[in-house]
Design a protein around this motif. Structure first.
Motif, PDB file in Angstrom:
ATOM      1  N   SER A 162       0.819  -1.215   0.000  1.00 17.40           N
ATOM      2  CA  SER A 162       0.000   0.000   0.000  1.00 17.40           C
ATOM      3  C   SER A 162       0.852   1.263   0.000  1.00 17.40           C
ATOM      4  CB  SER A 162      -0.887   0.002   1.248  1.00 17.40           C
ATOM      5  OG  SER A 162      -0.096  -0.293   2.388  1.00 17.40           O
ATOM      6  N   PHE A 164      -3.696   8.508   5.035  1.00 20.44           N
ATOM      7  CA  PHE A 164      -3.795   9.668   4.161  1.00 20.44           C
ATOM      8  C   PHE A 164      -4.537  10.815   4.844  1.00 20.44           C
ATOM      9  CE2 PHE A 164      -5.654  12.125   0.614  1.00 20.44           C
ATOM     10  CZ  PHE A 164      -4.446  12.678   0.190  1.00 20.44           C
ATOM     11  N   HIS A 194      -4.736   2.300   4.666  1.00 18.34           N
ATOM     12  CA  HIS A 194      -5.521   3.051   3.684  1.00 18.34           C
ATOM     13  C   HIS A 194      -6.900   2.412   3.639  1.00 18.34           C
ATOM     14  CE1 HIS A 194      -5.572   5.903   0.401  1.00 18.34           C
ATOM     15  NE2 HIS A 194      -6.015   5.013  -0.450  1.00 18.34           N
ATOM     16  N   ASN A 223      -4.098  -0.300  -9.412  1.00 19.01           N
ATOM     17  CA  ASN A 223      -5.394   0.337  -9.638  1.00 19.01           C
ATOM     18  C   ASN A 223      -5.194   1.635 -10.407  1.00 19.01           C
ATOM     19  OD1 ASN A 223      -7.748   1.802  -9.379  1.00 19.01           O
ATOM     20  ND2 ASN A 223      -8.168   1.040  -7.322  1.00 19.01           N
ATOM     21  N   ASN A 277       6.186  12.413 -13.628  1.00 18.83           N
ATOM     22  CA  ASN A 277       4.963  12.246 -12.824  1.00 18.83           C
ATOM     23  C   ASN A 277       5.251  11.420 -11.566  1.00 18.83           C
ATOM     24  OD1 ASN A 277       1.992  12.759 -12.815  1.00 18.83           O
ATOM     25  ND2 ASN A 277       1.953  10.538 -12.528  1.00 18.83           N
ATOM     26  N   VAL A 278       4.596  11.816 -10.478  1.00 20.99           N
ATOM     27  CA  VAL A 278       4.699  11.073  -9.221  1.00 20.99           C
ATOM     28  C   VAL A 278       3.292  10.875  -8.667  1.00 20.99           C
ATOM     29  CG1 VAL A 278       5.726  11.000  -6.910  1.00 20.99           C
ATOM     30  CG2 VAL A 278       6.901  12.239  -8.727  1.00 20.99           C
ATOM     31  N   CYS A 294       0.740   7.882  -6.015  1.00 25.75           N
ATOM     32  CA  CYS A 294       0.760   6.800  -5.044  1.00 25.75           C
ATOM     33  C   CYS A 294      -0.171   5.740  -5.604  1.00 25.75           C
ATOM     34  CB  CYS A 294       0.139   7.372  -3.784  1.00 25.75           C
ATOM     35  SG  CYS A 294       0.861   6.852  -2.318  1.00 25.75           S
ATOM     36  N   ARG A 295       0.275   4.515  -5.740  1.00 25.24           N
ATOM     37  CA  ARG A 295      -0.609   3.502  -6.319  1.00 25.24           C
ATOM     38  C   ARG A 295      -0.398   2.183  -5.577  1.00 25.24           C
ATOM     39  NH1 ARG A 295      -2.230   7.467 -10.330  1.00 25.24           N
ATOM     40  NH2 ARG A 295      -0.096   8.091 -10.053  1.00 25.24           N
ATOM     41  N   ARG A 296      -1.495   1.494  -5.293  1.00 22.00           N
ATOM     42  CA  ARG A 296      -1.347   0.211  -4.620  1.00 22.00           C
ATOM     43  C   ARG A 296      -0.950  -0.872  -5.616  1.00 22.00           C
ATOM     44  NH1 ARG A 296      -6.964   1.365  -2.357  1.00 22.00           N
ATOM     45  NH2 ARG A 296      -6.811   2.466  -4.333  1.00 22.00           N
ATOM     46  N   VAL A 301       1.011   1.124   4.501  1.00 22.95           N
ATOM     47  CA  VAL A 301       0.268   2.366   4.743  1.00 22.95           C
ATOM     48  C   VAL A 301      -1.195   1.998   4.974  1.00 22.95           C
ATOM     49  CG1 VAL A 301      -0.584   4.445   3.593  1.00 22.95           C
ATOM     50  CG2 VAL A 301       1.833   3.870   3.461  1.00 22.95           C
ATOM     51  N   ALA A 315       3.326  13.187  -3.830  1.00 29.60           N
ATOM     52  CA  ALA A 315       2.630  12.221  -4.688  1.00 29.60           C
ATOM     53  C   ALA A 315       1.130  12.489  -4.744  1.00 29.60           C
ATOM     54  CB  ALA A 315       2.879  10.805  -4.175  1.00 29.60           C
ATOM     55  N   GLU A 347       7.134  17.191 -11.199  1.00 30.08           N
ATOM     56  CA  GLU A 347       6.721  16.524  -9.950  1.00 30.08           C
ATOM     57  C   GLU A 347       7.896  15.885  -9.214  1.00 30.08           C
ATOM     58  OE1 GLU A 347       3.120  14.193 -10.263  1.00 30.08           O
ATOM     59  OE2 GLU A 347       1.974  15.944 -10.892  1.00 30.08           O
ATOM     60  N   SER A 367      -6.413  10.244 -13.196  1.00 27.84           N
ATOM     61  CA  SER A 367      -5.087  10.668 -12.723  1.00 27.84           C
ATOM     62  C   SER A 367      -4.212  10.977 -13.926  1.00 27.84           C
ATOM     63  CB  SER A 367      -4.424   9.578 -11.876  1.00 27.84           C
ATOM     64  OG  SER A 367      -4.030   8.493 -12.694  1.00 27.84           O
ATOM     65  N   ASP A 368      -3.115  11.669 -13.686  1.00 27.81           N
ATOM     66  CA  ASP A 368      -2.170  11.968 -14.762  1.00 27.81           C
ATOM     67  C   ASP A 368      -1.554  10.675 -15.295  1.00 27.81           C
ATOM     68  OD1 ASP A 368      -2.676  14.632 -14.442  1.00 27.81           O
ATOM     69  OD2 ASP A 368      -0.955  14.991 -13.131  1.00 27.81           O
ATOM     70  N   LEU A 369      -1.244   9.747 -14.376  1.00 22.99           N
ATOM     71  CA  LEU A 369      -0.613   8.497 -14.821  1.00 22.99           C
ATOM     72  C   LEU A 369      -1.553   7.718 -15.733  1.00 22.99           C
ATOM     73  CD1 LEU A 369       2.022   6.838 -14.428  1.00 22.99           C
ATOM     74  CD2 LEU A 369       0.759   5.473 -12.760  1.00 22.99           C
ATOM     75  N   ARG A 428      -1.644  17.932  -6.651  1.00 21.55           N
ATOM     76  CA  ARG A 428      -1.814  18.197  -8.089  1.00 21.55           C
ATOM     77  C   ARG A 428      -1.433  19.639  -8.320  1.00 21.55           C
ATOM     78  NH1 ARG A 428      -6.481  14.935 -11.022  1.00 21.55           N
ATOM     79  NH2 ARG A 428      -4.744  14.558 -12.414  1.00 21.55           N
TER      80      ARG A 428
END
Ligand SMILES: Cc1cc2nc3c(=O)[nH]c(=O)nc-3n(C[C@H](O)[C@H](O)[C@H](O)COP(=O)(O)O)c2cc1C
Length: 512
Positions: free
Chosen positions: A137, A306, A296, A169, A152-153, A155-157, A294, A206, A214, A174-176, A209
């Motif tokens: 996480s 978060f 979440h 996910n 780009n930065v 946070c992704r599980r 983390v 992360a 980033e 998101s930008d990614l 925005r």
């Protein structure tokens, strides 16, 4: 900065955990704990939790590092009350990232490639009862858009799919997601380096925005340049001082495999989604890697990691929006008990012009995600639930002080979103303004007696005008009060005692 000046331990997660432990913020488990049991222990604790022997590999895993505003404040090196000011100060002093060679990157002390890659040896663990599988996480993704070189930065599980494959996910906007979709349209892969085991400031970057580079934003939130090292197999830079990096790429086949479900940051489970597959080409780590989990998505959202970050982002956004509306709030508090920026409390001066609370409400309705705005007077501590409840019970009248408006764009996972994607917002004006001259609008407080004797008797004291009992105690330097009652009784017997407009003790006219 030259590589020789480099302190790659300063922002190391392990160093922060040691500091938190010294301050009594870490629950340490020296005994072996099965991976299946980690989440229950993490969620039950209001501290960060350090497992020294997690799972059969006896990995060191820390969780909850960012799980309170106090711990975020420690990471920022300031007092809790100064976190927003520090956040703003750092944003006003941009810093940059720079590259270091692999030989100077602690996160390259161990490099696993090819057949040595085995994700199932890492402490992936089941985080919620009904999750689709174990996941990491804490991953922070670093990528470079192949189309334009943009950094780009996020946070992704990362859900475990096999020894060398993960799903992530990438369903929410998101930008990614945009970058990856464009890659798939071109038939390209998207290389990504996931850092695992990061300083809280990396999460601030992360989840922000903001326009600009980033990777540099990471440095800006650190308040110091950040050393980055290129991936050994994918060339994508990631922090050289992270605990671990998982390198690889999202393949060109696009959205093709189920990911999730996960317990989500909104306090519910989210549905499983069709998502891309991540191919791992290297795992690099420090020799004494500290893994990170983390929290979440949980029941007590104030423990969700978060939350304190999100409320910090929100408070900064609220101050900015109110500044733009030329309003200077006395205090702002965004709740940690709700996802994203939904609830905020604002205190304004008791001398504010009539209508100021309404101006606060309308300025904040414009903020994305913001739904519930409570405005109180500056005598209320916005961080104290009991004080805000009291203000609501005594200063808010629903038919007069409620502002309801509908048709605002909603957040995609808000369960209250209407069919057309909109939400309703409410503003609660719980201000009463200046308390005025009547004691009945004043709030009681314990007496603070100065004990600086100025006069010898109650009679002498009251010659200066009406006085509250405490003021008479001040004038007589009394630390008791009962002797004053006796003197008042004498004056009463002489018919010389009366009461002022707020029931102060007063001499009658004939004394003079
Ligand atoms: C602990 C944590 C886990 C997250 N997991 C995901 C995730 O799995 N998928 C996702 O799209 N966003 C996730 N987010 C939110 C994104 O990181 C966030 O929206 C970020 O701003 C996206 O960055 P980008 O728009 O630059 O790609 C997560 C956030 C946190 C704090």
């Amino acid at each position: 900065m030259t590589t020789r000046d480099l302190d790659t331990d300063r922002f190391r997660l392990r160093r922060l955990v040691a500091q938190l432990a010294e301050l009594g913020e870490v629950e340490v488990h020296d005994e072996p704990v099965a991976l299946a049991d980690l989440s229950a222990v993490i969620e039950a604790s209001d501290k960060a939790v350090l497992f020294r022997k997690a799972g059969p590999e006896q990995a060191e895993v820390v969780a909850g590092v960012m799980g309170s505003r106090r711990r975020v404040a420690i990471a920022l090196g300031v007092e809790e009350k100064d976190t927003v000011r520090e956040y703003e100060r750092r944003l006003a002093n941009p810093q940059q990232h720079f590259e270091v060679p692999s030989s100077d990157a602690p996160v390259h002390q161990v490099v696993l490639t090819g057949d040595d890659i085995d994700l199932t040896r890492l402490p992936f663990h089941l985080q919620h009862d009904l999750d689709g599988g174990p996941y990491i996480s804490s991953a922070i993704d670093f990528s470079v858009d192949p189309a334009n070189g943009r950094h780009n930065v996020g946070c992704r599980r990362l859900m475990l799919r096999g020894r060398r494959h993960l799903t992530t996910n990438l369903t929410a906007p998101s930008d990614l997601k945009l970058t990856y979709r464009a890659c798939v349209e071109r038939g390209d892969r998207l290389p990504i380096s996931f850092a695992v085991g990061s300083h809280p400031t990396s999460y601030l970057a992360a989840t922000s925005r903001r326009p600009g580079d980033e990777f540099d934003l990471l440095a800006t939130f650190r308040g110091a340049p950040v050393p980055m090292v290129r991936g050994v197999t994918n060339g994508v830079p990631a922090p050289a001082d992270a605990e671990m990096i998982i390198e690889g790429y999202l393949d060109e086949l696009g959205y093709r495999d189920l990911d999730g479900p996960y317990g989500e940051f909104w306090g519910f489970y989210g549905a499983a989604h069709i998502d891309p597959v991540f191919h791992v080409t290297a795992i690099t780590m420090r020799g004494d890697v500290l893994h990170q989990s983390v929290l979440h998505g949980c029941r007590d959202m104030t423990r969700m990691e978060f939350s304190p970050m999100g409320s910090l982002h929100t408070e900064a956004a609220v101050y900015a929006a109110l500044r733009a509306a030329r309003i200077s709030p006395a205090a702002v508090h965004a709740s940690d008990a709700v996802a994203t920026a939904q609830h905020v409390r604002v205190a304004i001066s008791q001398d504010a012009a009539p209508g100021q609370a309404r101006s606060v409400i309308s300025a904040l309705f414009a903020l994305p995600g913001m739904k519930h705005v409570v405005v109180v007077d500056s005598d209320i501590d916005v961080r104290n639930d009991a004080e805000v409840e009291w203000a609501l019970s005594t200063r808010f009248r629903a038919d007069r002080d409620l502002v309801v408006a509908a048709g605002f764009p909603g957040f995609y996972s808000d369960p209250t979103v209407a069919g057309d994607g909109t939400v309703a917002k409410v503003g609660i004006d719980a201000t009463a303004g200046a308390p005025g001259d009547s004691m009945e609008n004043w709030r009681p407080a314990p007496p603070r007696v100065s004990r600086e004797r100025r006069v010898g008797s109650v009679r002498e004291a009251l010659r200066d005008g009406p006085m509250y009992f405490r003021q008479i105690m001040d004038a007589l330097g009394s630390d008791d009060g009962r002797e004053i009652v006796l003197q008042l009784d004498e004056l009463r017997a002489e018919g010389r005692l009366t009461r002022g407009p707020n029931w102060q003790w007063e001499l009658t006219e004939k004394e003079g």
